[in-house]
Motif scaffolding. Structure first.
Motif, PDB file in Angstrom:
ATOM      1  N   HIS A  13       0.872  -1.169   0.000  1.00 42.53           N
ATOM      2  CA  HIS A  13       0.000   0.000   0.000  1.00 42.53           C
ATOM      3  C   HIS A  13       0.908   1.217   0.000  1.00 42.53           C
ATOM      4  O   HIS A  13       1.976   1.203   0.631  1.00 42.53           O
ATOM      5  N   SER A  26      -2.393   7.173  -4.805  1.00 42.11           N
ATOM      6  CA  SER A  26      -2.515   6.444  -3.550  1.00 42.11           C
ATOM      7  C   SER A  26      -3.256   5.145  -3.819  1.00 42.11           C
ATOM      8  O   SER A  26      -4.123   5.088  -4.693  1.00 42.11           O
ATOM      9  N   SER A  27      -2.939   4.119  -3.046  1.00 42.35           N
ATOM     10  CA  SER A  27      -3.664   2.859  -3.163  1.00 42.35           C
ATOM     11  C   SER A  27      -4.843   2.806  -2.194  1.00 42.35           C
ATOM     12  O   SER A  27      -5.544   1.793  -2.135  1.00 42.35           O
ATOM     13  N   GLU A  28      -5.077   3.880  -1.461  1.00 41.42           N
ATOM     14  CA  GLU A  28      -6.172   3.907  -0.488  1.00 41.42           C
ATOM     15  C   GLU A  28      -7.494   3.575  -1.172  1.00 41.42           C
ATOM     16  O   GLU A  28      -7.832   4.132  -2.209  1.00 41.42           O
ATOM     17  N   PRO A  32      -3.717  -3.417  -2.899  1.00 41.59           N
ATOM     18  CA  PRO A  32      -2.326  -2.959  -2.878  1.00 41.59           C
ATOM     19  C   PRO A  32      -1.653  -3.185  -4.227  1.00 41.59           C
ATOM     20  O   PRO A  32      -2.084  -4.034  -5.012  1.00 41.59           O
TER      21      PRO A  32
END
Length: 142
Positions: A13, A26-28, A32
């Motif tokens: 992540h 972002s991987s938010e 991931p």
């Protein structure tokens, strides 16, 4: 506990930002990022940043331009004749377009300027010339 080494497939992540704090990726809220370390699937500085991490480790890495997308190149900026632009396209500064080279490879360009006879296109990567900062969390080593 196992640590990341070249050849491992990892899941990470991340939160990527510029040095001024502006987030660019972002991987938010997503799965991931998965990649094989050492295979060149991500920028060099990112690959180096995960080496020796253990599952659950979190850290912040600073990636200089030369290990990210490189410096901006004047060779990647070109003037394109307006007469070759499709009639239904109204280019504006900042607009992103896709072009293809004579070999058929497609690449992104950004309209940098508009003149009377030409538009100036910038084919540099959007993050070229930037130092990058990533917050990383190692989720898995496969």
């Amino acid at each position: 506990m196992q640590t990341v080494k070249n050849g491992d497939t990892v899941k990470v992540h991340y939160h990527g930002r510029l040095t001024n704090g502006t987030t660019f990726d972002s991987s938010e809220g997503r799965a991931p990022l998965e990649f094989k370390v050492g295979a060149g699937m991500v920028i060099k500085g990112f690959e180096n940043g995960v080496l020796d991490m253990k599952v659950g480790d979190k850290k912040t890495i600073h990636i200089p331009v030369d290990q990210a997308y490189g410096p901006k190149s004047d060779e990647m900026i070109m003037d394109f004749p307006k007469e070759n632009i499709p009639a239904d396209l109204n280019p504006e500064v900042g607009m992103e377009l896709q072009m293809s080279n004579p070999q058929g490879q497609v690449f992104q360009v950004k309209v940098a300027a508009i003149g009377d006879e030409f538009i100036t296109l910038d084919a540099n990567h959007a993050l070229a010339g930037e130092d990058l900062v990533f917050d990383l969390e190692l989720v898995e080593i496969a």
